[in-house]
Design a protein around this motif. Structure first.
Motif, PDB file in Angstrom:
ATOM      1  N   GLU A   7     -10.886  11.047 -46.185  1.00  0.00           N
ATOM      2  CA  GLU A   7      -9.706  11.846 -45.806  1.00  0.00           C
ATOM      3  C   GLU A   7     -10.131  12.874 -44.771  1.00  0.00           C
ATOM      4  O   GLU A   7     -11.099  13.598 -44.973  1.00  0.00           O
ATOM      5  N   ASP A   8      -9.400  12.926 -43.650  1.00  0.00           N
ATOM      6  CA  ASP A   8      -9.802  13.836 -42.574  1.00  0.00           C
ATOM      7  C   ASP A   8      -9.157  15.219 -42.678  1.00  0.00           C
ATOM      8  O   ASP A   8      -9.611  16.161 -42.044  1.00  0.00           O
ATOM      9  N   GLU A   9      -8.075  15.319 -43.460  1.00  0.00           N
ATOM     10  CA  GLU A   9      -7.476  16.649 -43.614  1.00  0.00           C
ATOM     11  C   GLU A   9      -8.301  17.426 -44.618  1.00  0.00           C
ATOM     12  O   GLU A   9      -8.352  17.075 -45.801  1.00  0.00           O
ATOM     13  N   ASP A  51      -7.514   7.290 -46.936  1.00  0.00           N
ATOM     14  CA  ASP A  51      -6.355   7.684 -46.140  1.00  0.00           C
ATOM     15  C   ASP A  51      -6.145   6.645 -45.035  1.00  0.00           C
ATOM     16  O   ASP A  51      -7.102   6.024 -44.569  1.00  0.00           O
ATOM     17  N   MET A  53      -4.400   7.221 -41.930  1.00  0.00           N
ATOM     18  CA  MET A  53      -4.590   7.831 -40.615  1.00  0.00           C
ATOM     19  C   MET A  53      -5.900   8.601 -40.585  1.00  0.00           C
ATOM     20  O   MET A  53      -5.995   9.685 -41.160  1.00  0.00           O
ATOM     21  N   LYS A 101       2.052   9.704 -49.439  1.00  0.00           N
ATOM     22  CA  LYS A 101       1.988  11.168 -49.374  1.00  0.00           C
ATOM     23  C   LYS A 101       3.402  11.705 -49.138  1.00  0.00           C
ATOM     24  O   LYS A 101       4.146  11.090 -48.380  1.00  0.00           O
TER      25      LYS A 101
HETATM   26 CA    CA Z   1      -5.301  11.601 -42.235  1.00  0.00          CA
END
Ligand code: CA
Length: 224
Positions: A7-9, A51, A53, A101
């Motif tokens: 997950e990049d967030e 995730d 994206m 989400k």
């Molecule tokens: Ca993302």
């Protein structure tokens, strides 16, 4: 239980890691697709939260590459939009489950429990109909054990029909799910593909795909 969170967030990754650790999971985090893919190949996890994206490699690509390499760790995909198209693509790429989400943490936990209960690292089920076997992970089709030479689109069309065995599928459904949104042609292209597909998978004696005039196509359910 060991879980990889890709997950990049940062805020989301941190809260997931914090929550899962509090619930007794051993958590590792990757903040981009490449790193996630590398970790998933190098280490053993009971489940991966992925995730869609992501920078560098998106979730679908990570999932597909893992499956291509024979890694069957259960994968829960986190999708941004609750749309059929995303679900279809997620399942096509070999994901086991998906969650849209925003989700609540208890729901995520329930999905993880269900995924890890189903058996670890098992190969996803192949689809069968009328002597045909389609493996969604390797995207190969065999007829009574003999490999068939199908194009990627033909496999997508066949998989879509096989997943809905016993149900009528309209040409619009096929266009929506097996062609990308940039495609501007009409339903005739579906007819062409069904025609070619039939020539490859059917012998005269055994029709696999039934045409229902004005309604669409159907692979009949087999009596068990
Ligand atoms: Ca993302």
């Amino acid at each position: 239980m060991r879980v990889l969170v890709v997950e990049d967030e940062q805020a989301m990754a941190e809260s997931l890691a914090w929550g899962l650790q509090a619930d007794g999971y051993v958590v590792e985090v990757a903040d981009n697709g490449e790193d996630g893919l590398w970790k998933a190949q190098e280490n053993v996890y009971d489940v991966i939260v992925l995730d869609v994206m992501l920078p560098r490699l998106d979730g679908y690509q990570v999932c597909r590459r893992l499956r291509e390499k024979g890694r069957w760790t259960p994968i829960l995909m986190l999708t941004a939009m609750d749309e059929d198209l995303d679900h279809a693509e997620g399942l096509d790429s070999g994901a086991d489950d998906y969650l849209a989400k925003p989700f609540s943490y208890p729901v995520l936990l329930a999905h993880l429990r269900s995924l890890t209960r189903r058996g670890l690292g098992t190969r996803p089920a192949v689809l069968t109909a009328a002597g045909l076997t389609l493996d969604p992970a390797t995207r190969t089709v065999t007829n009574d054990g003999v490999p068939l030479d199908l194009t990627s689109r033909e496999i997508s069309v066949l998989e879509f029909l096989m997943r809905r065995k016993g149900r009528v599928v309209s040409k619009t459904d096929l266009l929506d799910h097996c062609w990308d949104t940039a495609f501007t042609g009409g339903p005739a292209v579906v007819e062409v593909h069904i025609h070619r597909l039939r020539r490859k998978i059917e012998t005269a004696a055994t029709p696999v795909i039934v045409t229902l005039r004005g309604r669409g196509y159907l692979i009949p359910d087999e009596p068990t």
